[in-house]
Design a protein around this motif. Structure first.
Motif, short mmCIF file in Angstrom:
data_model
loop_
_atom_site.label_atom_id
_atom_site.label_comp_id
_atom_site.label_asym_id
_atom_site.label_seq_id
_atom_site.Cartn_x
_atom_site.Cartn_y
_atom_site.Cartn_z
N PHE A 1 67.31 38.19 62.02
CA PHE A 1 67.03 36.94 62.71
C PHE A 1 66.57 35.90 61.69
N SER A 2 67.46 35.01 61.33
CA SER A 2 67.17 34.01 60.31
C SER A 2 66.14 33.00 60.82
N GLN A 3 65.18 32.67 59.98
CA GLN A 3 64.18 31.62 60.24
C GLN A 3 63.26 31.96 61.42
N GLU B 1 64.14 24.11 58.78
CA GLU B 1 63.99 25.54 59.06
C GLU B 1 64.82 25.99 60.26
N GLU B 2 65.78 25.22 60.67
CA GLU B 2 66.66 25.62 61.76
C GLU B 2 67.78 26.50 61.21
N PRO B 3 67.99 27.68 61.79
CA PRO B 3 69.05 28.58 61.29
C PRO B 3 70.43 28.10 61.70
N THR B 4 71.42 28.55 60.96
CA THR B 4 72.81 28.28 61.32
C THR B 4 73.34 29.47 62.11
N ILE B 5 73.54 29.27 63.40
CA ILE B 5 73.95 30.37 64.28
C ILE B 5 75.28 30.00 64.94
N GLY C 1 55.07 43.01 67.89
CA GLY C 1 54.77 41.66 67.41
C GLY C 1 55.67 40.65 68.10
N VAL C 2 55.31 39.37 67.91
CA VAL C 2 56.08 38.26 68.48
C VAL C 2 56.51 37.35 67.34
N ALA C 3 57.78 36.98 67.34
CA ALA C 3 58.30 36.05 66.33
C ALA C 3 59.12 34.97 67.03
N CYS C 4 59.03 33.74 66.52
CA CYS C 4 59.70 32.60 67.14
C CYS C 4 60.49 31.81 66.10
N SER C 5 61.37 30.92 66.60
CA SER C 5 62.19 30.11 65.72
C SER C 5 62.50 28.77 66.37
N ARG C 6 62.69 27.76 65.55
CA ARG C 6 63.24 26.47 65.99
C ARG C 6 64.75 26.56 65.81
N LEU C 7 65.49 26.49 66.91
CA LEU C 7 66.92 26.76 66.84
C LEU C 7 67.77 25.54 66.51
N LYS C 8 67.58 24.44 67.28
CA LYS C 8 68.45 23.28 67.07
C LYS C 8 67.78 22.02 67.63
N THR D 1 68.50 8.19 74.72
CA THR D 1 69.33 9.39 74.57
C THR D 1 68.46 10.62 74.72
N ASP D 2 69.10 11.77 74.84
CA ASP D 2 68.39 13.05 74.95
C ASP D 2 67.78 13.41 73.60
N THR D 3 66.46 13.48 73.56
CA THR D 3 65.75 13.89 72.36
C THR D 3 65.01 15.18 72.69
N SER D 4 65.43 16.29 72.06
CA SER D 4 64.83 17.57 72.41
C SER D 4 65.06 18.59 71.29
N ILE D 5 64.35 19.72 71.40
CA ILE D 5 64.47 20.81 70.43
C ILE D 5 64.60 22.13 71.18
N ASP D 6 65.60 22.92 70.83
CA ASP D 6 65.73 24.29 71.32
C ASP D 6 64.87 25.23 70.45
#
Length: 271
Positions: A126-128, A106-110, A219-226, A166-171
């Motif tokens: 705003f995708s996803q 569900e990560e958008p392509t930006i 309203g509030v909307a959120c996304s998992r970016l990368k 290594t760096d393991t994280s989510i934007d």
């Protein structure tokens, strides 16, 4: 003697008449006065609560209670506003324990976040992005001069294992939308650490100025970016837990709306 008899017969005539008109030959009530009234004595009404006559208090007004009911005394209160000053007209807060989750699919392509996340863009662009259900509400604005403040807080969690080499994280990103138009957006990053299932608190404050008079939705909307070096099967939770080391009480979202206005509508209040 003639004067006494005149008063006596006049009194008898009034008592026998169902309606009395002053300056009108066709009265429409028991006493119908077609002209000004100079009241030099008391004005009393029946208090239905105790069946007693009430004179009211200083600065009270007579207010109708509808057909068939005696009027009642009410106090009139008008807020004291200073010219060109902002006053808090509306404030409310909301909470949500449902939240939303995101998988890696569900990560958008930006191509460019700065170009994509522009103020006043419609949420459909705003995708996803997913809305947090319980934070979508309505509010009203009564003045053309207003400042509306939004304060959003939630918990971000991922079911990471312990950190590797290594760096393991989510934007991720969360936006505040008024009438489905972006007014504020903040990005963040959740990293894997030395313990499993890490979480963090996300805080965000937004502002919208001089909204049009009338009803508005927010309203509030959120996304998992990368994701960065994140293995398959990792879920990101926003406003909801994805592991049992926290519960829905801890992970819940809260949202506060404050509307400040330069008053242009003065609604008197009676009590």
């Amino acid at each position: 003697m003639k004067n006494i008899l005149f008063i006596l017969f006049s009194t008898i005539g009034l008592s026998l008449s169902a309606q009395v008109g002053v300056a009108t030959p066709t009265p429409k009530a028991i006493l119908d006065v077609n002209g000004n009234i100079n009241l030099r004595g008391k004005l009393v009404v029946l208090n239905a609560a105790d069946s007693k006559l009430s004179e009211g208090r200083d600065d009270q007004l007579l207010v109708s209670q509808g057909a068939g009911l005696a009027p009642t005394w009410k106090s009139l209160r008008i807020p004291d506003y200073e010219t060109n000053k902002f006053y808090l007209i509306y404030n409310n807060s909301f909470s949500d324990r449902v939240g939303t989750t995101f998988t890696s699919s569900e990560e958008p392509t930006i191509a460019s976040r700065s170009a994509s996340f522009t103020k006043n863009s419609n949420i459909s662009n705003f995708s996803q992005f997913k809305k947090i259900p319980g934070l979508s509400q309505t509010f009203n604005v009564y003045s053309t001069e207003s400042k509306t403040y939004f304060q959003f807080e939630t918990v971000i969690q991922a079911n990471f294992a312990t950190v590797g080499t290594t760096d393991t994280s989510i934007d991720y990103a969360c936006g505040i939308f008024v009438d489905d138009k972006l007014v504020n957006l903040r990005q963040g990053n959740l990293k894997a650490v030395n313990s499993t299932n890490p979480f963090l608190t996300h805080n965000q404050i937004g502002l919208a100025q001089n909204l049009t008079k009338g009803a508005h939705s927010v309203g509030v909307a959120c996304s998992r970016l990368k994701s960065y070096n994140v293995p398959a099967g990792i879920t990101l939770g926003i406003g909801t837990s994805v592991s049992n080391n926290i519960d829905s009480f801890i992970s819940q979202s809260s949202f506060k709306v404050d509307v400040y206005e330069v008053p242009q509508v003065f609604n008197a209040i009676t009590n």
